[in-house]
Design a protein around this motif. Structure first.
Motif, mmCIF file in Angstrom:
data_model
loop_
_atom_site.group_PDB
_atom_site.id
_atom_site.type_symbol
_atom_site.label_atom_id
_atom_site.label_comp_id
_atom_site.label_asym_id
_atom_site.label_seq_id
_atom_site.Cartn_x
_atom_site.Cartn_y
_atom_site.Cartn_z
ATOM 1 N N VAL A 182 0.835 -1.197 0.000
ATOM 2 C CA VAL A 182 0.000 0.000 0.000
ATOM 3 C C VAL A 182 0.871 1.249 0.000
ATOM 4 C CG1 VAL A 182 -1.858 1.240 1.163
ATOM 5 C CG2 VAL A 182 -1.738 -1.268 1.316
ATOM 6 N N THR A 183 0.557 2.152 -0.911
ATOM 7 C CA THR A 183 1.156 3.472 -0.893
ATOM 8 C C THR A 183 0.083 4.487 -0.527
ATOM 9 O OG1 THR A 183 2.520 5.041 -2.149
ATOM 10 C CG2 THR A 183 0.773 3.931 -3.353
ATOM 11 N N PHE A 184 0.499 5.586 0.036
ATOM 12 C CA PHE A 184 -0.436 6.617 0.491
ATOM 13 C C PHE A 184 -0.507 7.723 -0.559
ATOM 14 C CE2 PHE A 184 0.225 4.181 4.135
ATOM 15 C CZ PHE A 184 -0.645 4.547 5.154
ATOM 16 N N GLY A 185 -1.700 7.936 -1.110
ATOM 17 C CA GLY A 185 -1.914 9.007 -2.077
ATOM 18 C C GLY A 185 -2.623 10.165 -1.407
ATOM 19 N N ILE A 186 -2.112 11.346 -1.577
ATOM 20 C CA ILE A 186 -2.669 12.531 -0.922
ATOM 21 C C ILE A 186 -3.611 13.260 -1.873
ATOM 22 C CG2 ILE A 186 -2.121 14.650 0.311
ATOM 23 C CD1 ILE A 186 -0.952 12.104 1.591
ATOM 24 N N THR A 187 -4.808 13.575 -1.400
ATOM 25 C CA THR A 187 -5.754 14.340 -2.206
ATOM 26 C C THR A 187 -5.141 15.692 -2.558
ATOM 27 O OG1 THR A 187 -7.608 13.280 -1.061
ATOM 28 C CG2 THR A 187 -8.072 15.298 -2.314
ATOM 29 N N PRO A 188 -4.929 15.992 -3.839
ATOM 30 C CA PRO A 188 -4.232 17.231 -4.203
ATOM 31 C C PRO A 188 -5.080 18.465 -3.929
ATOM 32 C CG PRO A 188 -4.941 16.059 -6.175
ATOM 33 C CD PRO A 188 -5.238 15.167 -5.023
ATOM 34 N N ASN B 116 -8.975 12.043 -10.609
ATOM 35 C CA ASN B 116 -8.607 10.630 -10.503
ATOM 36 C C ASN B 116 -7.122 10.433 -10.198
ATOM 37 O OD1 ASN B 116 -9.741 8.002 -10.588
ATOM 38 N ND2 ASN B 116 -8.667 7.606 -12.520
ATOM 39 N N PHE B 117 -6.473 11.515 -9.778
ATOM 40 C CA PHE B 117 -5.044 11.442 -9.475
ATOM 41 C C PHE B 117 -4.778 11.948 -8.057
ATOM 42 C CE2 PHE B 117 -5.078 11.311 -14.027
ATOM 43 C CZ PHE B 117 -3.961 10.568 -14.388
ATOM 44 N N LEU B 118 -3.788 11.336 -7.432
ATOM 45 C CA LEU B 118 -3.376 11.717 -6.083
ATOM 46 C C LEU B 118 -1.885 12.041 -6.090
ATOM 47 C CD1 LEU B 118 -5.095 8.741 -4.188
ATOM 48 C CD2 LEU B 118 -6.003 11.066 -4.434
ATOM 49 N N TRP B 119 -1.460 12.873 -5.146
ATOM 50 C CA TRP B 119 -0.023 13.099 -4.973
ATOM 51 C C TRP B 119 0.622 11.837 -4.414
ATOM 52 C CZ3 TRP B 119 -0.693 18.309 -1.951
ATOM 53 C CH2 TRP B 119 -0.895 19.348 -2.868
ATOM 54 N N THR C 167 -6.432 6.487 -0.287
ATOM 55 C CA THR C 167 -6.635 7.925 -0.469
ATOM 56 C C THR C 167 -6.614 8.605 0.892
ATOM 57 O OG1 THR C 167 -7.955 7.572 -2.467
ATOM 58 C CG2 THR C 167 -8.172 9.703 -1.363
ATOM 59 N N ALA C 168 -5.651 9.500 1.070
ATOM 60 C CA ALA C 168 -5.466 10.171 2.360
ATOM 61 C C ALA C 168 -5.803 11.649 2.212
ATOM 62 C CB ALA C 168 -4.028 10.000 2.838
ATOM 63 N N SER C 169 -6.654 12.134 3.069
ATOM 64 C CA SER C 169 -7.079 13.528 2.974
ATOM 65 C C SER C 169 -6.421 14.422 4.016
ATOM 66 C CB SER C 169 -8.611 13.621 3.109
ATOM 67 O OG SER C 169 -9.039 13.049 4.332
ATOM 68 N N PHE C 170 -5.463 13.858 4.780
ATOM 69 C CA PHE C 170 -4.794 14.716 5.755
ATOM 70 C C PHE C 170 -3.853 15.693 5.021
ATOM 71 C CE2 PHE C 170 -2.538 10.556 5.731
ATOM 72 C CZ PHE C 170 -1.308 10.925 5.244
ATOM 73 N N ALA C 171 -3.601 16.843 5.671
ATOM 74 C CA ALA C 171 -2.704 17.838 5.085
ATOM 75 C C ALA C 171 -1.279 17.297 5.135
ATOM 76 C CB ALA C 171 -2.812 19.157 5.836
ATOM 77 N N TRP C 172 -0.610 17.362 3.978
ATOM 78 C CA TRP C 172 0.716 16.759 3.853
ATOM 79 C C TRP C 172 1.597 17.622 2.976
ATOM 80 C CZ3 TRP C 172 2.962 15.448 -0.790
ATOM 81 C CH2 TRP C 172 4.130 14.686 -0.740
#
Length: 475
Positions: free
Chosen positions: A144-150, A193-196, A267-272
């Motif tokens: 699992v990789t963590f994708g950040i909501t841009p 459909n893309f995440l950081w 999909t991670a929505s925390f501020a990063w």
């Protein structure tokens, strides 16, 4: 039942993107940019919940080993191990070595989370929600990789295209995208459909080692040999240099994530933020009504959308828009915020000239296992330093061939050994160490010891130290 997560913190980078505060010998993960903690300490705190995490494993450069140990000690956070890389080989070899080390401590069924030491993360509730989801998916065999909501079309990050959703709450990874230009970044963000790509991973030990052996066998073999032939040194584990050097220099994304059929993204929505530029620091800062962020000794007048930071000399910025002004003890950087991703270019330029190369390598403040020192003034045949010694620590028993030293105690209580004599030196008292005399400085007290050291002599280099006894195993 899934057990606790083994955090692996990668803390060996020598990045200079936050120059002039960050240098090769004092990288950003060990610097306090705001508040009273470094980025590394913030990462340690993030994985300190003993209901969720085991004590972390840190993998770092040998040069930073005492910084790691001291900054963990300051927070009273125990470590499962500190692994020392003899050479830099990117993230895949680091992850492989740390995972093999974790397997010996916690077994092959253990779940590992890989974190960078220099990321800024807020919204801790959201963070632990993502951790819970990722842990379940990792337990089911996914990497699992963590994708950040841009939040914007950032060009400084890689992106992940999200594929089919899975019942565990994660999604398959459709593809990874390198750092894009502005136009492509805008397209990807607008598509939704893309995440950081955060570079945070979670997986079962057995799963990742199997993937490495199939997809990057040279990495896995070199890491395993480096562990098998490595050795314990005080509180550190030294990877074998010959074995580790054989590993390809390759990232986790290239070695495993872009090849495996088991990649998933939460999909991670925390501020990063990876805090990779002064622009990123400005975006995270508390802005005034003109959009400015000022830190330390800085004043901004008729200026907007700018970032100014100084720890020492007072910086005054007037009549500008969108600039970064950063002052350290010995250098000042001025540039447009939008260009701050390219600070590395000026660092490379400075490093190519003998006169300025040191500005990119060493910082006026250097850290040692006993504390450290700050260079205050250098002159012809003399220099002045501020020494700071942690409570209970002591310098090596040593002597110098080419210099004498004068020590003045300005805070705390010092225990000074000169020859066969040991004496106590208190605040506002001083002591003289003749050239060639065996001596030692120790802090027997409960508060930080601060001394002003005046060196005089024909040669004042740091290599004029003959260590006779050293509790940290240095020559």
């Amino acid at each position: 039942m899934i057990g606790k997560i083994i955090p692996v913190i990668i803390a060996g980078g020598k990045g200079t993107r936050l120059w002039p505060l960050s240098r090769a010998s004092a990288p950003k993960q060990f610097i306090q940019f705001a508040g009273n903690r470094t980025l590394f300490q913030a990462t340690l705190s993030r994985v300190s919940d003993t209901d969720v995490y085991e004590a972390p494993i840190v993998i770092t450069n040998e040069e930073f080993r005492f910084l790691v140990a001291e900054q963990a000690r300051e927070l009273d956070i125990a470590l499962s191990g500190v692994i020392l890389e003899p050479v830099a080989r990117n993230t895949a070899p680091a992850v492989a070595a740390a995972t093999i080390y974790a397997a010996s401590r916690f077994g092959t069924d253990a779940i590992v989370q890989v974190l960078a030491a220099d990321h800024e993360i807020t919204d801790i509730d959201e963070y632990f929600s993502a951790i819970k989801t990722a842990r379940a998916a990792a337990g089911a065999g996914k990497i699992v990789t963590f994708g950040i909501t841009p939040t914007e079309p950032a060009t400084g990050y890689g992106y992940i295209e999200v594929g089919k959703a899975l019942p565990t709450g994660v999604s398959l990874v459709k593809r990874f995208v390198e750092k894009p230009d502005r136009a492509n970044a805008e397209k990807m963000v607008s598509s939704g459909n893309f995440l950081w790509n955060s570079g945070i991973f979670m997986f079962r030990v057995e799963q990742i080692l199997s993937e490495l052996s199939q997809l990057a066998p040279e990495v896995e073999e070199a890491a395993r040999a480096a562990i098998n032939d490595g050795k314990q040194d005080l509180d550190f584990f030294r990877l074998d240099e010959t074995a580790f050097s054989r590993s390809p220099d390759i990232s986790m994304d290239y070695a495993v994530m872009e090849k495996t059929g088991n990649a998933a993204v939460v999909t991670a929505s925390f501020a990063w933020s990876d805090l990779g530029s002064w622009d990123a620091m400005w975006k995270l800062g508390a802005k005034d009504e003109s959009g400015n962020v000022a830190s330390g000794n800085a004043t901004l007048l008729n200026t907007k959308n700018s970032f100014a930071m100084s720890r020492h000399s007072h910086v005054a910025v007037q009549g500008l828009d969108g600039v970064a002004v950063i002052a350290s003890e010995d250098a000042v950087y001025v540039g447009r915020l939008e260009d701050s991703q390219n600070v590395g270019q000026i660092v490379k330029h400075l490093s190519s000239f003998k006169k300025t190369a040191a500005l990119t390598e060493t910082h006026p403040t250097s850290y040692r296992p006993w504390g450290g020192y700050t260079s205050i003034f250098n002159g012809d045949r003399f220099q002045v330093k501020r020494l700071f010694v942690t409570p209970g620590k002591k310098l090596s028993l040593q002597k110098h061939h080419h210099r004498s030293e004068h020590w003045i105690c300005v805070r705390g209580t010092a225990e000074v050994t000169i020859g066969e004599t040991t004496q106590t030196v208190r605040e506002n008292e001083s002591v003289y160490i003749p050239q060639g005399e065996v001596h030692r400085l120790a802090n027997p007290g409960k508060i930080l010891l601060e001394m002003i050291e005046v060196q005089t002599g024909s040669y004042l280099g740091e290599d004029d130290i003959i260590r006779i006894v050293d509790e940290f195993g240095r020559n």
